[in-house]
Design a protein around this motif. Structure first.
Motif, PDB file in Angstrom:
ATOM      1  N   LYS A  84       0.862  -1.190   0.000  1.00 46.73           N
ATOM      2  CA  LYS A  84       0.000   0.000   0.000  1.00 46.73           C
ATOM      3  C   LYS A  84       0.889   1.227   0.000  1.00 46.73           C
ATOM      4  N   TYR A  85       0.347   2.343  -0.471  1.00 45.75           N
ATOM      5  CA  TYR A  85       1.092   3.608  -0.429  1.00 45.75           C
ATOM      6  C   TYR A  85       0.092   4.723  -0.186  1.00 45.75           C
ATOM      7  N   HIS A  86       0.484   5.590   0.716  1.00 47.99           N
ATOM      8  CA  HIS A  86      -0.430   6.646   1.172  1.00 47.99           C
ATOM      9  C   HIS A  86       0.303   7.966   1.314  1.00 47.99           C
ATOM     10  N   ILE A  87      -0.482   9.040   1.349  1.00 45.26           N
ATOM     11  CA  ILE A  87       0.014  10.316   1.841  1.00 45.26           C
ATOM     12  C   ILE A  87      -0.309  10.354   3.334  1.00 45.26           C
ATOM     13  N   HIS A  88       0.733  10.476   4.155  1.00 46.11           N
ATOM     14  CA  HIS A  88       0.524  10.640   5.595  1.00 46.11           C
ATOM     15  C   HIS A  88       0.668  12.120   5.936  1.00 46.11           C
ATOM     16  N   VAL A  89       0.026  12.536   7.020  1.00 45.85           N
ATOM     17  CA  VAL A  89      -0.091  13.979   7.279  1.00 45.85           C
ATOM     18  C   VAL A  89       1.222  14.679   7.595  1.00 45.85           C
ATOM     19  N   SER A  90       2.150  13.985   8.247  1.00 45.74           N
ATOM     20  CA  SER A  90       3.350  14.666   8.727  1.00 45.74           C
ATOM     21  C   SER A  90       4.575  14.277   7.924  1.00 45.74           C
ATOM     22  N   PRO A  91       5.562  15.171   7.876  1.00 47.98           N
ATOM     23  CA  PRO A  91       6.818  14.812   7.222  1.00 47.98           C
ATOM     24  C   PRO A  91       7.555  13.760   8.045  1.00 47.98           C
ATOM     25  N   VAL A  92       8.545  13.147   7.430  1.00 50.77           N
ATOM     26  CA  VAL A  92       9.384  12.188   8.146  1.00 50.77           C
ATOM     27  C   VAL A  92      10.277  12.990   9.099  1.00 50.77           C
ATOM     28  N   PRO A  93      10.263  12.657  10.389  1.00 48.14           N
ATOM     29  CA  PRO A  93      11.098  13.425  11.328  1.00 48.14           C
ATOM     30  C   PRO A  93      12.577  13.087  11.147  1.00 48.14           C
ATOM     31  N   GLU A  94      13.431  13.853  11.800  1.00 46.01           N
ATOM     32  CA  GLU A  94      14.869  13.655  11.642  1.00 46.01           C
ATOM     33  C   GLU A  94      15.301  12.245  11.993  1.00 46.01           C
ATOM     34  N   GLY A  96      13.955   9.678  11.160  1.00 43.45           N
ATOM     35  CA  GLY A  96      13.663   8.797  10.031  1.00 43.45           C
ATOM     36  C   GLY A  96      12.525   7.833  10.315  1.00 43.45           C
ATOM     37  N   SER A  97      11.928   7.934  11.496  1.00 41.91           N
ATOM     38  CA  SER A  97      10.910   6.972  11.905  1.00 41.91           C
ATOM     39  C   SER A  97       9.585   7.143  11.148  1.00 41.91           C
ATOM     40  N   CYS A  98       9.235   6.105  10.367  1.00 40.51           N
ATOM     41  CA  CYS A  98       7.960   6.156   9.639  1.00 40.51           C
ATOM     42  C   CYS A  98       6.772   6.103  10.592  1.00 40.51           C
ATOM     43  N   ALA A  99       7.011   5.590  11.796  1.00 35.91           N
ATOM     44  CA  ALA A  99       5.934   5.521  12.790  1.00 35.91           C
ATOM     45  C   ALA A  99       5.467   6.921  13.178  1.00 35.91           C
ATOM     46  N   ASP A 100       6.351   7.905  12.962  1.00 34.60           N
ATOM     47  CA  ASP A 100       6.035   9.265  13.399  1.00 34.60           C
ATOM     48  C   ASP A 100       5.564  10.176  12.274  1.00 34.60           C
ATOM     49  N   THR A 101       5.043   9.582  11.188  1.00 37.38           N
ATOM     50  CA  THR A 101       4.526  10.407  10.099  1.00 37.38           C
ATOM     51  C   THR A 101       3.029  10.657  10.236  1.00 37.38           C
ATOM     52  N   GLY A 102       2.464  10.247  11.373  1.00 39.11           N
ATOM     53  CA  GLY A 102       1.033  10.471  11.578  1.00 39.11           C
ATOM     54  C   GLY A 102       0.195   9.512  10.759  1.00 39.11           C
ATOM     55  N   GLY A 103      -1.088   9.807  10.687  1.00 39.82           N
ATOM     56  CA  GLY A 103      -2.021   8.950   9.952  1.00 39.82           C
ATOM     57  C   GLY A 103      -2.169   9.408   8.507  1.00 39.82           C
ATOM     58  N   HIS A 104      -3.118   8.808   7.823  1.00 39.28           N
ATOM     59  CA  HIS A 104      -3.365   9.175   6.430  1.00 39.28           C
ATOM     60  C   HIS A 104      -3.947  10.578   6.338  1.00 39.28           C
ATOM     61  N   LEU A 105      -3.649  11.257   5.252  1.00 40.00           N
ATOM     62  CA  LEU A 105      -4.291  12.544   4.980  1.00 40.00           C
ATOM     63  C   LEU A 105      -5.776  12.248   4.759  1.00 40.00           C
ATOM     64  N   ILE A 160      -0.926  18.615  -0.030  1.00 36.45           N
ATOM     65  CA  ILE A 160       0.054  17.542   0.206  1.00 36.45           C
ATOM     66  C   ILE A 160       1.485  18.043   0.414  1.00 36.45           C
ATOM     67  N   GLY A 161       1.725  19.334   0.207  1.00 40.88           N
ATOM     68  CA  GLY A 161       3.094  19.849   0.307  1.00 40.88           C
ATOM     69  C   GLY A 161       3.706  19.559   1.669  1.00 40.88           C
ATOM     70  N   GLY A 162       4.940  19.049   1.690  1.00 46.82           N
ATOM     71  CA  GLY A 162       5.637  18.807   2.941  1.00 46.82           C
ATOM     72  C   GLY A 162       5.119  17.624   3.740  1.00 46.82           C
ATOM     73  N   ARG A 174       4.854  -0.232   8.142  1.00 49.77           N
ATOM     74  CA  ARG A 174       5.389   0.915   7.388  1.00 49.77           C
ATOM     75  C   ARG A 174       6.849   0.605   7.052  1.00 49.77           C
ATOM     76  N   ILE A 175       7.119   0.259   5.800  1.00 47.89           N
ATOM     77  CA  ILE A 175       8.474  -0.189   5.457  1.00 47.89           C
ATOM     78  C   ILE A 175       9.346   0.918   4.897  1.00 47.89           C
ATOM     79  N   ALA A 176       8.765   2.012   4.455  1.00 42.12           N
ATOM     80  CA  ALA A 176       9.573   3.114   3.926  1.00 42.12           C
ATOM     81  C   ALA A 176       8.723   4.371   3.896  1.00 42.12           C
ATOM     82  N   CYS A 177       9.403   5.514   4.072  1.00 45.05           N
ATOM     83  CA  CYS A 177       8.684   6.787   4.050  1.00 45.05           C
ATOM     84  C   CYS A 177       9.631   7.878   3.578  1.00 45.05           C
ATOM     85  N   ALA A 178       9.089   8.900   2.962  1.00 40.61           N
ATOM     86  CA  ALA A 178       9.898  10.034   2.506  1.00 40.61           C
ATOM     87  C   ALA A 178       9.007  11.266   2.437  1.00 40.61           C
ATOM     88  N   THR A 179       9.599  12.402   2.731  1.00 39.22           N
ATOM     89  CA  THR A 179       8.852  13.656   2.722  1.00 39.22           C
ATOM     90  C   THR A 179       8.795  14.220   1.311  1.00 39.22           C
TER      91      THR A 179
END
Ligand SMILES: *[C@@H]1O[C@H](CO)[C@@H](O)[C@H](O)[C@H]1NC(C)=O
Ligand SMILES: *[C@@H]1O[C@H](CO)[C@@H](O)[C@H](O)[C@H]1NC(C)=O
Ligand SMILES: *[C@@H]1O[C@H](CO)[C@@H](O)[C@H](O)[C@H]1NC(C)=O
Ligand SMILES: [Cu+2]
Length: 188
Positions: A84-94, A96-105, A160-162, A174-179
């Motif tokens: 699956k691939y989604h837009i999550h609400v938050s950017p990837v924090p420093e 790098g933890s994908c767990a901290d990108t929040g939920g789906h937009l 979706i910016g940022g 969550r196997i990968a994430c990028a801002t």
């Protein structure tokens, strides 16, 4: 009189049919609305992946309506999907933890259960791109689609910016994430 009566029956049947067709879960705030106010057509944001799990880019380009997305990635293990691939609400924090990108937009408050009806993308979470445009099997992926409900107008829902793009494996992890980062104009 009889004719009016038949018309009433016809209308009744029509509304019943419409009622069944609309027995699809949508957002608590209603269906998603198309974004037609992108400030600059062609404005481009890119999420760049470079991990063992996946390498490549997800590109978002402002269109007349919504966003044109291009997924261009390699490395997704073919035995660990479908992805699956989604837009999550938050950017990837420093970290790098994908767990901290929040939920789906999800500005219309649809949530992701029950799974959305891909033939009615307006009823899906805005950020549930794979729910709307299909899971990925893995391997080399090149996929393009327009999502009418994502946008790049900061004052509109669906912005979706940022934010981040997150890939999930078949287990949901969550196997990968990028801002998503804005590409500046290179002309002149
Ligand atoms: C409508 O959707 C609900 C929830 O998904 C389901 O339980 C119900 O059976 C559906 N009703 C009809 C008439 O399809
Ligand atoms: C963004 O959307 C708002 C509200 O729809 C609109 O008033 C504004 O003009 C848009 N911004 C741009 C730069 O087009
Ligand atoms: C977005 O995609 C549509 C459909 O492929 C295409 O016609 C349009 O030119 C694209 N817009 C941009 C800004 O790339
Ligand atoms: Cu996700």
């Amino acid at each position: 009189m009889q004719r009016l009566f038949s018309l009433a029956i016809l209308l009744g049947v029509a509304s019943l049919t419409a009622g069944q067709a609309s027995n699809v879960t949508t957002g608590a705030l209603g269906d998603a609305q198309p974004v037609t106010t992108n400030p600059e057509i062609g404005e481009t944001w890119v999420a760049t992946f470079d991990s063992d799990a996946v390498k490549g880019t997800v590109t978002a380009v402002a269109a007349e309506v919504g966003i044109n997305y291009t997924i261009d990635v390699t490395g997704l293990a073919e035995d660990n999907g479908p992805y699956k691939y989604h837009i999550h609400v938050s950017p990837v924090p420093e970290s790098g933890s994908c767990a901290d990108t929040g939920g789906h937009l999800d500005p219309y408050q649809r949530r992701d259960t029950p799974p959305c009806e891909s033939s009615l993308p307006q009823t899906c979470e805005v950020g549930d791109l794979s729910g709307k445009y299909g899971l990925l099997a893995g391997g080399d992926v090149k996929k393009e689609f327009n999502d009418a409900y994502s946008g790049l107008n900061t004052t509109e829902v669906g912005y979706i910016g940022g934010r981040s793009v997150v890939f999930h494996d078949g287990s949901g992890a969550r196997i990968a994430c990028a801002t998503l980062v804005k590409m500046e104009d290179v002309c002149e």
